[in-house]
Design an enzyme around this catalytic site. Structure first.
Site, PDB file in Angstrom:
ATOM      1  N   LYS A  26      20.658 -12.959 -35.738  1.00 18.43           N
ATOM      2  CA  LYS A  26      20.991 -11.987 -34.699  1.00 18.43           C
ATOM      3  C   LYS A  26      20.512 -10.616 -35.130  1.00 18.43           C
ATOM      4  O   LYS A  26      20.556 -10.275 -36.321  1.00 18.43           O
ATOM      5  CB  LYS A  26      22.514 -11.944 -34.496  1.00 18.43           C
ATOM      6  CG  LYS A  26      22.917 -11.390 -33.156  1.00 18.43           C
ATOM      7  CD  LYS A  26      22.847 -12.440 -32.076  1.00 18.43           C
ATOM      8  CE  LYS A  26      23.161 -11.887 -30.717  1.00 18.43           C
ATOM      9  NZ  LYS A  26      23.082 -12.908 -29.670  1.00 18.43           N
ATOM     10  N   VAL A  52      31.617 -12.857 -12.032  1.00 14.46           N
ATOM     11  CA  VAL A  52      30.563 -13.526 -11.265  1.00 14.46           C
ATOM     12  C   VAL A  52      29.255 -12.744 -11.401  1.00 14.46           C
ATOM     13  O   VAL A  52      28.659 -12.313 -10.427  1.00 14.46           O
ATOM     14  CB  VAL A  52      30.958 -13.760  -9.786  1.00 14.46           C
ATOM     15  CG1 VAL A  52      31.804 -15.000  -9.654  1.00 14.46           C
ATOM     16  CG2 VAL A  52      31.689 -12.554  -9.192  1.00 14.46           C
ATOM     17  N   GLY A  53      28.857 -12.563 -12.651  1.00 16.67           N
ATOM     18  CA  GLY A  53      27.580 -11.923 -12.954  1.00 16.67           C
ATOM     19  C   GLY A  53      26.487 -12.989 -12.936  1.00 16.67           C
ATOM     20  O   GLY A  53      26.509 -13.923 -12.125  1.00 16.67           O
TER      21      GLY A  53
HETATM   22  P1  NAD Z   1      26.823 -10.315 -16.642  1.00 14.62           P
HETATM   23  O1  NAD Z   1      27.012  -8.942 -17.168  1.00 14.62           O
HETATM   24  O2  NAD Z   1      25.736 -10.581 -15.680  1.00 14.62           O
HETATM   25  O3  NAD Z   1      28.199 -10.818 -15.963  1.00 14.62           O
HETATM   26  C1  NAD Z   1      29.449 -10.568 -16.466  1.00 14.62           C
HETATM   27  C2  NAD Z   1      30.360 -10.260 -15.277  1.00 14.62           C
HETATM   28  O4  NAD Z   1      31.702 -10.169 -15.738  1.00 14.62           O
HETATM   29  C3  NAD Z   1      30.022  -8.927 -14.606  1.00 14.62           C
HETATM   30  O5  NAD Z   1      29.880  -9.112 -13.206  1.00 14.62           O
HETATM   31  C4  NAD Z   1      31.229  -8.039 -14.950  1.00 14.62           C
HETATM   32  O6  NAD Z   1      31.525  -7.097 -13.929  1.00 14.62           O
HETATM   33  C5  NAD Z   1      32.322  -9.086 -15.082  1.00 14.62           C
HETATM   34  N1  NAD Z   1      33.471  -8.658 -15.886  1.00 14.62           N
HETATM   35  C6  NAD Z   1      33.486  -7.966 -17.054  1.00 14.62           C
HETATM   36  N2  NAD Z   1      34.737  -7.807 -17.483  1.00 14.62           N
HETATM   37  C7  NAD Z   1      35.550  -8.401 -16.565  1.00 14.62           C
HETATM   38  C8  NAD Z   1      36.941  -8.567 -16.450  1.00 14.62           C
HETATM   39  N3  NAD Z   1      37.793  -8.080 -17.350  1.00 14.62           N
HETATM   40  N4  NAD Z   1      37.419  -9.248 -15.383  1.00 14.62           N
HETATM   41  C9  NAD Z   1      36.586  -9.752 -14.452  1.00 14.62           C
HETATM   42  N5  NAD Z   1      35.248  -9.619 -14.511  1.00 14.62           N
HETATM   43  C10 NAD Z   1      34.740  -8.951 -15.544  1.00 14.62           C
HETATM   44  O7  NAD Z   1      26.718 -11.251 -17.938  1.00 14.62           O
HETATM   45  P2  NAD Z   1      26.220 -12.763 -17.999  1.00 14.62           P
HETATM   46  O8  NAD Z   1      24.821 -12.780 -18.468  1.00 14.62           O
HETATM   47  O9  NAD Z   1      26.616 -13.479 -16.761  1.00 14.62           O
HETATM   48  O10 NAD Z   1      27.092 -13.277 -19.236  1.00 14.62           O
HETATM   49  C11 NAD Z   1      28.455 -13.609 -19.076  1.00 14.62           C
HETATM   50  C12 NAD Z   1      28.974 -14.183 -20.384  1.00 14.62           C
HETATM   51  O11 NAD Z   1      28.219 -15.349 -20.729  1.00 14.62           O
HETATM   52  C13 NAD Z   1      28.846 -13.247 -21.597  1.00 14.62           C
HETATM   53  O12 NAD Z   1      29.938 -13.471 -22.446  1.00 14.62           O
HETATM   54  C14 NAD Z   1      27.565 -13.708 -22.270  1.00 14.62           C
HETATM   55  O13 NAD Z   1      27.571 -13.395 -23.665  1.00 14.62           O
HETATM   56  C15 NAD Z   1      27.658 -15.204 -22.033  1.00 14.62           C
HETATM   57  N6  NAD Z   1      26.368 -15.898 -22.058  1.00 14.62           N
HETATM   58  C16 NAD Z   1      25.376 -15.513 -21.227  1.00 14.62           C
HETATM   59  C17 NAD Z   1      24.156 -16.217 -21.237  1.00 14.62           C
HETATM   60  C18 NAD Z   1      23.042 -15.831 -20.311  1.00 14.62           C
HETATM   61  O14 NAD Z   1      22.010 -16.509 -20.341  1.00 14.62           O
HETATM   62  N7  NAD Z   1      23.181 -14.822 -19.493  1.00 14.62           N
HETATM   63  C19 NAD Z   1      23.991 -17.306 -22.108  1.00 14.62           C
HETATM   64  C20 NAD Z   1      25.040 -17.688 -22.926  1.00 14.62           C
HETATM   65  C21 NAD Z   1      26.233 -16.967 -22.893  1.00 14.62           C
END
Ligand code: NAD
Length: 352
Positions: free
Chosen positions: A83, A181-182
């Site tokens: 990392k 719901v990101g």
């Molecule tokens: P993202 O930023 O697109 O989505 C995260 C969402 O969570 C956002 O819409 C944000 O507003 C919401 N959020 C944050 N805090 C919150 C809370 N307290 N209550 C409700 N909603 C809240 O991120 P992502 O890429 O969708 O990643 C989400 C998770 O998945 C992270 O932990 C990331 O490390 C993990 N992850 C992502 C990937 C990837 O390919 N994107 C792969 C493996 C793991």
């Protein structure tokens, strides 16, 4: 800064390499941690974050690279855990210059560390890194966005959980709650909705909620503080980590926890707490490995293949079944079973 010894940090865990890069010209300060390369070169994204101290940045790099070793092992990938973290400087935001200096330092590791997007970096920045280093993965023109693959892996892991708990992985009429719901959560919502799942979501970002309601009108919305208390079959945390602890676990009203967020358990004791509460927990790094599977496919000597990625992501379902089965047979939390299984894969390899 007070002096400290790197190897005495609780996250050190015999890391193979810890590098500190400082570039006086741009002010770049960054760490690269390589946890274990028994299975192959290290891989893991680079986080760009406003750390309060070098110590905090280093601890984050160590913790995240260790998790990558476990994720690679269970996903059947020939890579190790690594990392990178870049210390953002809010008084002097030179993101592009930092990234160029960083990419040049990554080159010094000569392919023992491949990196790409993580929190704080977008695909655009990955493209900047890629122009200055050939050890960058997840480029727009190749594997592209990892999120749909991460969501698909979670979807398969949920299937394994449903089968284990209800005897069938039929999703129609089942209830699901999704926190966040990101990129990952919205895609998971699409997959479950398409299978007739009844879904409740929460997000702190109202724009995201609006988009979800527009795409999936039957989805119900609750406040972020209420999402983990919903009476549902499956709770899918897809926001940030540190979701489960002694306070939140007693409030859960679900049968299964399986989501995309990293580091869902605050401590290892929380895996035991979930088991005692009768909740099946599918370990986060097992369920969300789809994104990683997709980006490392760029390094395949045979070239990137959508079909091979899909097959590997499907295998997440098999691995989830295996972890559940072992956990039941040995009456051990799934979190511990997954850790032991991953260790048996990456440690065995070193003897061979
Ligand atoms: P993202 O930023 O697109 O989505 C995260 C969402 O969570 C956002 O819409 C944000 O507003 C919401 N959020 C944050 N805090 C919150 C809370 N307290 N209550 C409700 N909603 C809240 O991120 P992502 O890429 O969708 O990643 C989400 C998770 O998945 C992270 O932990 C990331 O490390 C993990 N992850 C992502 C990937 C990837 O390919 N994107 C792969 C493996 C793991």
């Amino acid at each position: 800064m007070r002096e400290f010894s790197v190897s005495s940090l609780p996250e050190f865990d015999n890391h193979e390499l810890v590098a500190f890069f400082e570039d006086k010209k741009t002010g770049l300060k960054s760490f690269v941690a390589v946890h274990n390369t028994n299975l192959g070169p290290a891989t893991g994204g680079t986080r760009y974050w406003n750390y309060r101290s070098e110590r905090e940045a280093l601890r984050d790099a160590l913790r995240l690279s260790q998790a990558m070793t476990y994720k690679c092992a269970l996903a059947g990938l020939s890579y190790g855990g690594g990392k990178g973290v870049i210390m953002a400087n809010s008084h002097n935001p030179k993101k592009r210059k930092f990234l160029i200096a960083y990419a040049k330092r990554v080159n010094l590791l000569r392919g023992n560390f491949y990196t790409g997007e993580d929190v704080g970096l977008t695909t655009e920045y990955v493209n900047t890194l890629a122009r200055h280093s050939k050890f960058i993965i997840g480029r727009e023109s190749l594997a592209g966005n990892p999120s749909p693959w991460a969501a698909l892996g979670v979807f398969y892991a949920i299937s394994a959980g449903l089968k284990a708990v209800f005897g069938t992985d039929e999703m129609s009429g089942r209830t699901f709650s999704i926190k966040g719901v990101g990129k990952v959560g919205s895609e998971l919502c699409r997959l479950l909705y398409g299978r007739g799942g009844r879904i409740v979501v929460a997000d702190i970002n109202q724009k995201r909620i609006k988009q979800i309601k527009k795409r999936f009108p039957k989805v119900r919305v609750v406040k972020p503080g209420e999402i983990h208390e919903q009476r549902v079959d499956v709770y899918a945390p897809c926001a940030l980590g540190d979701e489960f602890n002694a306070k939140t676990i007693p409030r859960l009203q679900c049968h299964i926890v399986c989501g995309g967020a990293n580091n869902q358990l605050s401590t290892s004791e929380d895996g035991r707490r979930l088991q005692r509460a009768g909740i099946l927990y599918i370990p986060d790094y097992l369920a969300n490995a789809g994104g990683l599977i997709n980006v490392v496919a760029e390094l395949d000597r045979r070239g990137y293949s959508w079909k091979r990625v899909r097959k590997r992501v499907q295998n997440i379902q098999k691995m989830a079944r295996k972890v559940i089965e072992f956990s039941r047979r040995q009456d051990t939390p799934t979190s511990e079973v997954a850790d032991r299984l991953a260790e048996s894969i990456f440690r065995k390899k070193s003897k061979g």
